[in-house]
Each structure stands twice: as C-alpha cells, then as structure tokens.
Scaffold this active site. Structure first.
Site, short mmCIF file in Angstrom:
data_model
loop_
_atom_site.label_atom_id
_atom_site.label_comp_id
_atom_site.label_asym_id
_atom_site.label_seq_id
_atom_site.Cartn_x
_atom_site.Cartn_y
_atom_site.Cartn_z
N ARG A 79 0.87 -1.19 -0.08
CA ARG A 79 -0.07 -0.05 -0.05
C ARG A 79 0.94 1.25 0.01
NH1 ARG A 79 -3.44 -1.58 5.44
NH2 ARG A 79 -3.74 -3.77 4.96
N ASP A 120 0.23 5.46 1.17
CA ASP A 120 -0.78 6.09 1.99
C ASP A 120 -1.04 7.24 0.99
OD1 ASP A 120 -1.02 4.80 4.28
OD2 ASP A 120 0.93 5.87 5.15
N ARG A 169 8.98 7.09 6.07
CA ARG A 169 8.65 8.59 6.83
C ARG A 169 9.23 8.84 8.23
NH1 ARG A 169 2.47 8.61 5.65
NH2 ARG A 169 2.50 10.35 6.91
#
Lengths: 257, 257
Positions: B51, B53, B205
């Site tokens: 995935r 975001d 991140r």
C-alpha cells in the site's frame, strides 16, 4: 499617506478560474485581494500586468496595488500576504514603487513559455504543465517557422476571435524552440518561448497551435509568413490548450524604490 | 485459460486516498480495478506490491492481476486500461507473468525516495512533492546519520504505532542523502533514498523525520544507532508528511514472460 507596491507572483494555474476576479470562482486576483484585505483590512484592487486564463501558470506575474496605510516594510507585506494564500500561489517579492506605478500601463515587454511533450507515454507529473503531442513532429521545421514570427508584424490573425484591440501590431523580440530534455527513452520535452512588447489575447497559444501544424507537416514553415500577411484568424492553426502556458517575466523600466 | 500479468504503474498520489480500495473514496487500486473491468468485463483484484498512503506518489509501483480471458497482447491490455484511467495514473508497462506471480509475496526489494526542500520560499510547483523545511539544516550531519541505517537491523522503533508484523528485522541496502539541485538562490532540493528487502509501515517517513531532527541539531548522528537498539517508536523523530514520498522501484527475481 498612499503607498504603491510592485508584487511579483508565481502560481500553478491548474485549479483556478484564471487571473481575473470571477463571481463564485477562485481566481488568483481574487485570492490576492482577499489576502491583502485579511492582512491590512483594506479592500483594494490588485492590478495584474495582464489576465492569464484558467489553467495558465506564472513564474513571475507582476501586479500593483496601492494601500492607504502600511507602516511596515514592503517585504513584511509579502510575508503577511503569503500566510493567507493557498500553497499554489506565492508572492515572491514586494517592493515599494512610485505612487503612479501601474502593472498594466507601465509594462514594456513580456516573455511566455509554452511547454510540449513530443511522443512518449502519459507522464502523471507533467500532464498539468505540458501539451502532449502524438505522432511524428518535425522539430527543425517548427524552429524554422518560429523564427518567422520575430519582428514587427500585424498579429490580427493570431488573436482570439472577438477580441478587440485598437492596434494588432506587436513587436516580437524572440520566438524560440528549446529542447529541454529527453525525459524518457521516448518522450522529448520542448518549450517555445515568445517575447514581445505586448501580446494580443490568446496570441501565444495561437502561435503554438500554428507551429504544431507545421511540425506535423500539414504546412510548410513559410505558411507563417502568409498568415501574418493575411491577418485572418480562421486560417491559422488551432489554439493550443491553456495548461502548457507559463508567464515567465514582465518587464518595466527601472525605478528607484 | 488463466493469464497473469505484471503491471508497472506510476501515479501522482496528491488527489487519491492512497493505493488501497476505500469505501466512497478514490484509490489507485480501485481505479485500476474499475479500468480493468471496463476493459475486460472481469471483476478482479489488482494486487499491489504494497500500500502507499494518501498523498504518496509512485514512479514504478508493481501490481499483479489474473484474467480468465484475454486474447490480445499484454501491451494492448496496458493501452486499453490507460484509456480508462485519469491523467494522474498511468500503466507504464504490462508483461505476461508466471500464473502464480504475486506482487506482494514475490517482491525481494524496494527503493523509495523522499524529497525535501531546505530553505527558500514556497514553490508553487514543487509543494505537492517536497517537505519544505525552515531554519538551519546541517546536510552533512544528516548524511552521516543516514548511513547508520544501512545493514540488518530491528526497525521496531521506526514502524507506525499499532502496526503488527511478525518480524521487524529488515535489511537496509542503501540509505543515501542526495543533493538534487539548488533550484533558486535560497532553496536546496534534497532527496533521501532508502532501499531494503522490505519496509515496515511508515518506515521511510519515520527514518526521514528522524534524520531531519539530526539535521536540525536536536540530536547527534549517533542517535540513530541508539534508536535502532532501543526499538521504541516514541523515542524516534516525527513521521515526515506523506507528500514527499515516492515509491521508485520494486524488485523481483527475473522470470521468462
């Protein structure tokens, strides 16, 4: 005491209805005026050097405004306005200007860039900033045709139908085809930069649409000279889409700020 | 007869709710599945390598899907899907894959890029693609700290709180700070690229948020080593915003298509 400022503004035009204030739509001028109001409590007109259409971008649009009161530096006015603007508009510079400075009337020249993608696949990061051309394009022919726009000509054949200007004669100082990069194995990034003492409505987009017809081989480069003489909008190429166009620069005589 | 395809997909994640199908929201996976349905009349799952975001972009995400019928080339499947996709998503390549090819399970490595703007003004064209940092940033210290992530470590301290993985050990093959350009007189464009055999949720991140704390002088580069040993998410830096992140590449063992 009245104080006039010269603003240099950049924007990504993708999401806006263009420069000019429009009812019920977000315009760059409208958002600047709102930001000035929120900053100074003064409701004033922000005068741009010219309108840009919906989707057209600016690297350095110039605007003027006059405030009845601002006791801080010009720079701090810019910072305060920026704090109220969306991320897609930025005031890059604010300087004090002579009280009668007027962004439209005093402009002595402008330079635009139109960006093309020749060949290759859809580029998800470039699509709001380039007109993508399919099929074979002869860049040498386009460059040859572009050079024919340079000089003082009547551009009546290259202004939007319905636009009314007293004079349609403009002095094009540069009209250049620039190969920016070959971004992938297939796509070529090309820019057409046009500089003139002034522009008619849609003039750059009509020049580009015409050059693309030449690049596609539908007409010879000499067609440009014929179109300049004919002065008939119906004969020239189609209007290139707005989203490839950038206002690069607006020139003024220097003043002591 | 079943036929499995490997798709390479690029997208500008700005306007999407992320990769994964979400009720009442536009996701990349959802729009790909819709485009496949409109093309083939088959309702199938498009499996992404992982995935991404909301706001995260991809230069080359990889996905797999299996159709019960497709009598044309893999290439023509890609063209047909592209015709149904918005301009912000593109299928760059489609190839035939072994019938059991699975984009998640078979991935052996990934590379991400995180883009920063250090100093300078708001850049209207870069803001959806870079985290803009204010104040002094020491890039040399950041580069020194980045290198400490390389190797096999337990990244428990760098995964999103609440994420559950059986193992939190990953092998980081590269973690590099790259100065991309000094775009204006004031702003520096910087990228942090991280390559590993696999990533925990929000790992890149969180690495970037931690490196920025080092760049700001709040911690020494050696802090990274302490965080890797401590394995406590609460101790590391904040999670960097999604919009600076790009999935650059997903690696698989070669197969004969």
């Amino acid at each position: 005491v009245l104080r006039t400022f010269k603003l240099t503004v950049a924007y990504d035009g993708t999401e806006f209805a263009g420069w000019q204030v429009q009812p019920h739509q977000q315009s760059i001028q409208g958002l600047l005026e709102l930001a000035v109001y929120q900053t100074t409590n003064q409701s004033v007109r922000v005068i741009g050097s010219g309108r840009t259409d919906a989707g057209v971008h600016a690297i350095a649009q110039v605007a003027s405004l006059t405030l009845s009161q601002w006791n801080h530096s010009a720079e701090s006015l810019g910072r305060a306005i920026n704090a109220k603007l969306p991320e897609t508009i930025v005031v890059k510079e604010v300087v004090d200007a002579p009280q009668d400075f007027h962004a439209i009337r005093d402009a002595i020249g402008k330079r635009y860039r139109y960006q093309l993608q020749v060949g290759g696949q859809r580029d998800v990061f470039e699509f709001p900033f380039r007109w993508r051309l399919h099929g074979h394009i002869d860049l040498d022919r386009m460059a040859e045709a572009a050079a024919l726009f340079v000089g003082q000509h009547d551009f009546a054949g290259f202004q939007a139908t319905g636009a009314e200007r007293t004079s349609t004669v403009r002095n094009v100082r540069a009209c250049e085809l620039i190969v920016q990069s070959t971004s992938t194995s297939e796509a070529t990034h090309v820019a057409i930069e046009v500089e003139a003492d002034g522009f008619l409505y849609n003039m750059v987009r009509n020049i580009v649409g015409t050059l693309v017809e030449v690049g596609r081989g539908k007409h010879s480069p000499q067609w440009v000279s014929e179109l300049l003489v004919a002065g008939n909008r119906d004969l020239a190429g189609p209007t290139a889409p707005a989203h490839g166009l950038f206002l690069l620069r607006v020139d003024y005589l220097p003043f002591v700020s």
